[in-house]
Design a protein around this motif. Structure first.
Motif, PDB file in Angstrom:
ATOM      1  N   TYR A 175     -42.907 -36.831  -6.629  1.00 20.11           N
ATOM      2  CA  TYR A 175     -44.267 -36.310  -6.412  1.00 20.11           C
ATOM      3  C   TYR A 175     -44.518 -35.998  -4.932  1.00 20.11           C
ATOM      4  O   TYR A 175     -45.048 -34.942  -4.580  1.00 20.11           O
ATOM      5  N   ASP A 176     -44.130 -36.935  -4.074  1.00 23.49           N
ATOM      6  CA  ASP A 176     -44.314 -36.694  -2.640  1.00 23.49           C
ATOM      7  C   ASP A 176     -43.439 -35.541  -2.165  1.00 23.49           C
ATOM      8  O   ASP A 176     -43.836 -34.768  -1.279  1.00 23.49           O
TER       9      ASP A 176
ATOM     10  N   SER B  17     -45.213 -32.308  -3.134  1.00 24.97           N
ATOM     11  CA  SER B  17     -46.362 -32.040  -2.253  1.00 24.97           C
ATOM     12  C   SER B  17     -45.889 -31.531  -0.906  1.00 24.97           C
ATOM     13  O   SER B  17     -46.455 -30.579  -0.339  1.00 24.97           O
ATOM     14  N   TRP B  18     -44.819 -32.164  -0.394  1.00 25.90           N
ATOM     15  CA  TRP B  18     -44.316 -31.777   0.925  1.00 25.90           C
ATOM     16  C   TRP B  18     -43.667 -30.394   0.906  1.00 25.90           C
ATOM     17  O   TRP B  18     -43.877 -29.599   1.821  1.00 25.90           O
TER      18      TRP B  18
ATOM     19  N   LYS C  55     -44.302 -27.840  -0.817  1.00 22.21           N
ATOM     20  CA  LYS C  55     -45.318 -26.778  -0.859  1.00 22.21           C
ATOM     21  C   LYS C  55     -45.836 -26.477   0.545  1.00 22.21           C
ATOM     22  O   LYS C  55     -45.982 -25.308   0.926  1.00 22.21           O
TER      23      LYS C  55
END
Length: 462
Positions: free
Chosen positions: A405-406, A409-410, A412
């Motif tokens: 998940y992280d 997010s990163w 993107k």
């Protein structure tokens, strides 16, 4: 030939006031431990001991005073060796030392060096030259007669488990060279040697002689603890498998004879390990192999099957964990290699029950690799494209198992920066070509939507 050998030995005797411990240990190792002839070995030890006593006498009463730590190390070194070769001369000498200290009114030195560290008479609980376990003189030896009550109250033992040392009434088993040779063999050199001695010297003792059995076991165990501690703290290259095996040997035997001393020792080892930030050793050797406190599920000395302390023992408190995380660094020179190695060493090996610690470490390492990738691409005068690409691959591979998940997010935000910096060739030749975009159901088990279109669309730049 015999005369020549005697002269050579005399020339080798050199114990200086500057480095008495090192000098004495070197002489013992070279000319006593490695000596095969009984008479020569005893003769050499007695010569070196006489010189060691002479040096201690000088530095003990020297002006200005020698540092207490140096005096303590010197006393202890001589006493430890005397325990194996000739405790009688040590006992005669320590009695003289006591008399001289009292005569000079050096009571503080007596208490701080001799009493506090139990460096008095050698006796049955120290070595096999004596057999009177119930002798009272060792305890009485530490007291100063005809002194004030307050002074004697200050003189107390440092351990409730082990009485202080020796007695003139102790009955020597033998005072000849053969006895000395037998005691010499009881000097532990390794875990395997320790196990051999326990089987030969402890297991074979008549069950009715329980005191003798425990005394010998405690003597051997003190030595293996010192050997293990030295190996853990001072070895250049730690062999985790060997250390785990060696500690287990001691732990297994302690379970049958004296688990209390093992527990005290492993608590001390834990504190030393954490102080030195040896967290990997703690996890891979102690925790992984369950070498912590002995308790009711291990041996019959305990009966509380619900005791929570043994399990809590393996956990590291939150502040210590945070300090450890701060100490882990991904370098900019070899970021991909550093990151992979740290994830393998610090995350994969953590007990599954320590999920919070595992994720804290992984997230911190991931933040570091993100920062380094951004720096390599966007902050260097000449972007290091290849190094950044390898770091990105390493990050994505590991994130797939721990925290996709992280990563998503990163990546993107990372895409936006690539577009902003007009680094479209990097996007096309690295990100798109190697499929380093969003993690999804086809990459890892954290997702289940196999028809999701976003991962594919992510590679497009509008």
């Amino acid at each position: 030939m015999a005369a020549k050998k005697e002269i050579d030995v005399e020339k080798e005797i050199l114990i200086t006031e500057e480095t008495p411990v090192e000098d004495f240990e070197k002489l013992i190792k070279e000319n006593v431990e490695n000596c095969v002839d009984d008479d020569e070995r005893i003769s050499n030890f007695d010569k070196y001991s006489a010189e060691m006593r002479s040096v201690i006498n000088k530095i003990l009463f020297k002006t200005p005073p020698v540092p207490k730590e140096k005096l303590l190390a010197t006393f202890k070194t001589y006493r430890d060796e005397a325990c194996f070769y000739n405790p009688y001369d040590y006992n005669d000498w320590i009695r003289e030392i006591k008399s001289n200290l009292i005569e000079r009114k050096m009571v503080d030195a007596w208490e701080e060096i001799i009493v506090k560290n139990q460096l008095g008479l050698l006796w049955a609980r120290d070595c096999d030259f004596f057999d009177d376990i119930e002798d009272k003189e060792p305890i009485e030896f530490y007291k100063i007669k005809n002194d004030s009550d307050d002074s004697n109250k200050r003189i107390k033992l440092t351990s409730d488990k082990v009485d202080p040392q020796e007695t003139k009434n102790c009955s020597p088993k033998s005072n000849d060279a053969k006895s000395t040779q037998n005691v010499k063999k009881d000097k532990v050199t390794s875990a395997d040697h320790y196990l051999k001695l326990v089987k030969e010297k402890v297991e074979e003792i008549d069950p009715d002689e329980e005191n003798k059995k425990i005394t010998i076991f405690d003597n051997l165990s003190k030595q293996i603890r010192d050997i293990l501690k030295e190996a853990i703290l001072n070895s250049a290259d730690l062999d985790y498998n060997k250390l785990a095996r060696d500690i287990k040997i001691y732990r297994d035997e302690a379970c049958f004879y004296n688990p209390y001393d093992y527990n005290d020792w492993i608590v001390e080892i834990k504190n030393l390990i954490l102080t030195r930030k040896m967290f990997s050793f703690w996890e891979k050797v102690i925790v992984k192999n369950e070498l912590g406190l002995l308790w009711a599920r291990d041996c019959d000395f305990f009966d509380d099957m619900e005791d929570e302390e043994p399990q809590k023992f393996y956990k590291i408190d939150s502040q210590t964990s945070k300090d450890h995380i701060k100490s882990l660094k991904v370098g900019i020179l070899t970021p991909a290699e550093d990151y992979r190695n740290l994830v393998k060493k610090e995350v994969e090996e953590i007990d599954p029950e320590e999920d919070d610690v595992k994720m804290d470490i992984f997230d911190d390492l991931s933040n570091q690799i993100q920062t380094i990738i951004n720096r390599l691409l966007f902050e260097e005068e000449i972007p290091e494209l290849e190094k950044a690409a390898e770091a990105l691959k390493a990050y994505r591979e590991e994130a797939c198992f721990y925290n996709p998940y992280d990563y998503n997010s990163w990546i993107k935000i990372f895409k936006s920066k690539i577009i902003e910096k007009k680094m479209l060739d990097f996007w096309k030749n690295v990100i798109v070509k190697n499929e380093l975009g969003l993690l999804w159901a086809r990459d890892c088990d954290f997702f289940d939507d196999m028809e999701d279109k976003e991962p594919e669309n992510f590679y497009k730049i509008e």
